[in-house]
Design an enzyme around this catalytic site. Structure first.
Site, short mmCIF file in Angstrom:
data_model
loop_
_atom_site.label_atom_id
_atom_site.label_comp_id
_atom_site.label_asym_id
_atom_site.label_seq_id
_atom_site.Cartn_x
_atom_site.Cartn_y
_atom_site.Cartn_z
CB ILE A 121 -3.20 1.45 6.88
CG1 ILE A 121 -2.06 0.38 6.25
CG2 ILE A 121 -3.56 1.11 8.38
CD1 ILE A 121 -1.11 0.46 6.70
CB SER A 122 -5.63 -3.06 4.40
OG SER A 122 -7.44 -2.57 3.65
CE LYS A 123 -7.79 -7.99 10.26
NZ LYS A 123 -9.82 -8.61 11.63
#
EC number: 2.1.1.77
Length: 283
Positions: A121-123
């Site tokens: 999951i992207s930051k």
């Protein structure tokens, strides 16, 4: 996607005029050929203790409090993000419900987290940056029909639903497609359609799109994505930069005359763009 780094000066906003653009005009000469890209995970899973993937239902953990999201938003704002529409959308999506319960305590930190199957999951800062760029398209900030390449756990799709009138999100891994569907079901977003398929080919049945955003990077922007970009639309995706030897954020605009203009931005680190689909599920 980009790994955790020590504090640095603000990165937002970065107007196109502040960059040194690499302008290219694409000529449709067939499907772009992608070459293998060495895996670039946002963060090695071995660095993070995790348990078998399951939704983070955290009654009693206190993460349902709006305060956690508010502090995340304030950090993004302090880092220079000025798109209040993006910040408001992110403030309304509970990120901890999209990660494994063992990692939920880190959900509102500015870090990428593993979601299984070699994906992350992207930051939050990367999500804010890419969505902010998407809203600076030639056709204006209001987004109509948007295509997301790489649904993952569904978090960014949930945020997009608060910024666009229609969101189509495609995922090539059946296990993640199913997980995203489960994560997003309680939100009941009527304008969202989740698709199990090969994102390398985009999604022709509902093209053209005002905006296309990708969560994986290859050596070239697939021709299908360019073909499915509407006039005055914008594409934001990571792409390998041979000169720098790393990935960079690439913005492609379809101008009113139909031409395509490309700009390259900062270095990022995304998982590789792969073709085909996989319905493999671990025992």
């Amino acid at each position: 996607m980009s790994e955790s780094q020590p504090p640095r000066r603000g990165r937002f906003p970065l107007p196109l005029s502040a960059t040194t653009p690499v302008v290219r005009r694409f000529v449709s000469t067939g499907q772009a050929v992608l070459q293998p890209v060495p895996p670039r995970p946002q963060r090695p899973a071995s660095e993070i203790t995790r348990e078998t993937a399951r939704p983070a239902i955290l009654a009693g953990h206190g993460l349902d409090s709006d305060g956690f999201r508010a502090r995340m938003i304030e950090r993004l704002r302090a880092d220079g993000c000025r798109d209040e529409h993006v910040l408001r959308a992110m403030s309304r999506v509970p990120r901890h419900l999209f990660v494994d319960s063992a990692l939920a305590a880190q959900a509102y930190e500015d870090t990428s987290l593993p979601i299984g199957h070699g994906q992350t999951i992207s930051k939050p800062s990367v999500v804010a940056r890419m969505l902010g760029l998407l809203r600076q398209r030639p056709g204006g900030a209001q987004l109509g029909r948007v295509l997301e390449i790489g649904t993952g756990c569904g978090y960014q799709a949930a945020v997009l639903c608060r910024l666009a009138s229609q969101v189509y999100s495609i995922e090539r891994l059946k296990a993640l497609h199913d997980r995203a569907r489960e994560n997003l079901a309680p939100m009941r977003r009527d304008q969202l359609r989740l698709i199990y398929g090969d994102g390398l080919h985009g999604h022709g049945p509902n093209a053209p799109f005002d905006a296309i955003i990708a969560a994986a990077g290859g050596h070239a922007i697939p021709q299908a994505w360019l073909d499915q970009l509407a006039v005055c639309g914008r594409l934001v995706a990571p792409m390998h930069d041979a000169q720098r030897g790393t990935q960079v954020l690439v913005v492609v605009d379809r101008m009113p005359d139909g031409s395509l203009v490309q700009h390259r931005h900062e270095t990022v680190r995304f998982v590789p763009l792969e073709s085909g689909t996989s319905d493999y599920k671990p025992a």
